[in-house]
Design a protein around this motif. Structure first.
Motif, PDB file in Angstrom:
ATOM      1  N   ALA A   1       3.970   5.812  -5.119  1.00 59.54           N
ATOM      2  CA  ALA A   1       4.642   5.200  -6.988  1.00 59.54           C
ATOM      3  C   ALA A   1       3.287   6.089  -6.889  1.00 59.54           C
ATOM      4  O   ALA A   1       3.373   7.543  -8.893  1.00 59.54           O
ATOM      5  CB  ALA A   1       4.197   4.371  -7.124  1.00 59.54           C
TER       6      ALA A   1
ATOM      7  N   LEU B   1       0.770  -1.114  -0.022  1.00 56.84           N
ATOM      8  CA  LEU B   1       0.085  -0.165   0.164  1.00 56.84           C
ATOM      9  C   LEU B   1       0.928   1.112  -0.051  1.00 56.84           C
ATOM     10  O   LEU B   1       0.821   2.436  -0.820  1.00 56.84           O
ATOM     11  CB  LEU B   1      -1.017   0.173   1.567  1.00 56.84           C
ATOM     12  CG  LEU B   1      -1.929   1.547   1.379  1.00 56.84           C
ATOM     13  CD1 LEU B   1      -2.600   1.841  -0.108  1.00 56.84           C
ATOM     14  CD2 LEU B   1      -2.466   2.107   2.189  1.00 56.84           C
ATOM     15  N   ALA B   2       1.612   1.310   0.999  1.00 52.90           N
ATOM     16  CA  ALA B   2       2.770   2.621   1.352  1.00 52.90           C
ATOM     17  C   ALA B   2       3.186   2.608  -0.903  1.00 52.90           C
ATOM     18  O   ALA B   2       3.282   3.532  -0.380  1.00 52.90           O
ATOM     19  CB  ALA B   2       3.789   2.165   1.750  1.00 52.90           C
ATOM     20  N   ARG B   3       3.554   1.120  -0.876  1.00 50.26           N
ATOM     21  CA  ARG B   3       4.430   1.582  -2.082  1.00 50.26           C
ATOM     22  C   ARG B   3       3.837   2.424  -3.480  1.00 50.26           C
ATOM     23  O   ARG B   3       3.775   2.935  -4.008  1.00 50.26           O
ATOM     24  CB  ARG B   3       5.311   0.205  -2.990  1.00 50.26           C
ATOM     25  CG  ARG B   3       6.529  -0.263  -2.632  1.00 50.26           C
ATOM     26  CD  ARG B   3       6.979   0.589  -3.102  1.00 50.26           C
ATOM     27  NE  ARG B   3       7.331   0.569  -4.477  1.00 50.26           N
ATOM     28  CZ  ARG B   3       8.854  -0.673  -3.939  1.00 50.26           C
ATOM     29  NH1 ARG B   3       9.700  -0.633  -3.543  1.00 50.26           N
ATOM     30  NH2 ARG B   3       9.193  -1.095  -5.811  1.00 50.26           N
ATOM     31  N   GLU B   4       2.190   1.933  -3.352  1.00 49.47           N
ATOM     32  CA  GLU B   4       1.398   2.358  -3.963  1.00 49.47           C
ATOM     33  C   GLU B   4       1.266   3.970  -4.216  1.00 49.47           C
ATOM     34  O   GLU B   4       0.727   4.892  -4.829  1.00 49.47           O
ATOM     35  CB  GLU B   4       0.170   1.109  -4.081  1.00 49.47           C
ATOM     36  CG  GLU B   4      -0.759   1.467  -5.432  1.00 49.47           C
ATOM     37  CD  GLU B   4      -2.103   0.177  -4.465  1.00 49.47           C
ATOM     38  OE1 GLU B   4      -2.126  -0.809  -3.981  1.00 49.47           O
ATOM     39  OE2 GLU B   4      -3.009   1.070  -4.791  1.00 49.47           O
ATOM     40  N   VAL B   5       1.415   3.851  -3.302  1.00 54.75           N
ATOM     41  CA  VAL B   5       0.497   5.227  -2.609  1.00 54.75           C
ATOM     42  C   VAL B   5       2.663   6.317  -2.800  1.00 54.75           C
ATOM     43  O   VAL B   5       1.570   7.270  -3.360  1.00 54.75           O
ATOM     44  CB  VAL B   5       0.062   6.198  -1.188  1.00 54.75           C
ATOM     45  CG1 VAL B   5       0.212   7.570  -1.100  1.00 54.75           C
ATOM     46  CG2 VAL B   5      -0.514   5.034  -0.675  1.00 54.75           C
TER      47      VAL B   5
END
Lengths: 133, 133
Positions: A27, A21-25
Motif C-alpha cells: 500500500a 506487513l506485505a500489505r502495508e508495504v
DNA sequence: CGGGATCCCGCGCGATACTG
DNA sequence: CAGTATCGCGCGGGATCCCG
C-alpha cells in the motif's frame, strides 16, 4: 515488452492476502505520489525543492510525507550536507532501483493505451448518460 | 526479471507532467485497491461477491467504485447474465492483461525485499526514537 | 533550504437502507 | 446477488507558521 506472459505463483497471493506487513508495504508504494517520486528519482538524484518542482501538483507536506515513508522502507536514501543553507539530496537505494522497471511499466502502459482509454471513457460515459435519460 | 535495466525515454515524463488525462489515468491505477483487483482478476474471471472475498478488507462500496473506474478506463469488462438472481462477471480486457506484468512486478518486489524493508523500518524507527530523546 | 507542528476544512469511505 | 443512494464522521492533506 508489450504482452509479456506472466506465470502467477502462489506466493503472489501473500501480498494481497493476510500478511499484514506485505500489505502495508504494498500500500505504501501503490500510491500515485510514491510512484511518481520513484519515477523521477530513477532519473537522477535531486534536492527537496527540485523534486517538488518535478512532481507537479504535490504539496510541501505530501512530498515530505511521501519521502519519509519511502526512506523508512529503504526505497529512498536521504543525504544531508551540513552546509548553510542545508542541502538535502534524495536518491533511490538498491531496492528502489529494483522498482524502476515496474514503475516505468505503468508509465509505458498509460502512454500505450491512452487513446483506447479515452475512447473507452467516452463510450462508458455516453452509455450512462442515456441510461440516465 | 529481477533487475531489468530500463532505458528511460523522454516520453515517460509525459505521464508525470502536464498531460492531465495521462495523469488522471495513471492516478486511477496507481492506487492499492485498483492494483489488487487487477492482480486478482489476472488469475481468473470472478463475480462481484467472489472478488470481494478475494480482496481482503475492501468494502462493498470501494469495490464497486474501483470496478466502475476500471471499467470506464477499459481495463475491466463487466458481463451481466440476465438471470435471477443476477450473475455479474468481471474480467480483464486486453488492456488490463497488459498491466499484469507490471502489477506482478510490484508484488514480486514486495516479497523480494520484505525482509530488508522490515530491517530498514526498524533502523529508521530506532534512529527517530532516540533522536526524540 | 528543508522540515517539523498545528489548525481546520472537505471529502473519502464505511455503514445502512432500498431497488431490480 | 449486484448496485445505487444517503448520511455522517474521521482523517487526509492543504495552508500557515516557526525553527535550525
Amino acid at each position: 515488452m508489450e504482452t509479456e506472459q506472466v506465470g502467477r505463483r502462489d506466493e503472489d497471493r501473500d501480498v494481497t492476502r493476510v500478511d499484514s506487513l506485505a500489505r502495508e508495504v504494498f500500500a505504501g508504494i501503490a500510491n500515485k505520489w510514491a510512484l511518481l517520486v520513484i519515477n523521477i528519482l530513477g532519473e537522477r538524484t535531486l534536492r527537496f525543492t527540485e523534486l517538488r518542482a518535478e512532481v507537479e501538483g504535490i504539496s510541501h507536506k505530501m512530498l515530505t510525507q511521501t519521502l519519509r515513508g519511502l526512506e523508512r522502507d529503504g526505497v529512498v536514501r536521504r543525504t544531508v550536507h551540513p552546509t548553510v543553507p542545508p542541502r538535502v539530496e534524495y536518491r533511490l537505494t538498491e531496492a528502489g532501483q529494483a522498482l524502476r522497471g515496474t514503475v516505468n511499466g505503468m508509465c509505458a502502459w498509460t502512454r500505450r493505451y491512452l487513446d483506447e482509454i479515452e475512447g473507452a471513457r467516452r463510450r462508458f460515459d455516453a452509455r450512462r448518460a442515456d441510461a440516465a435519460r
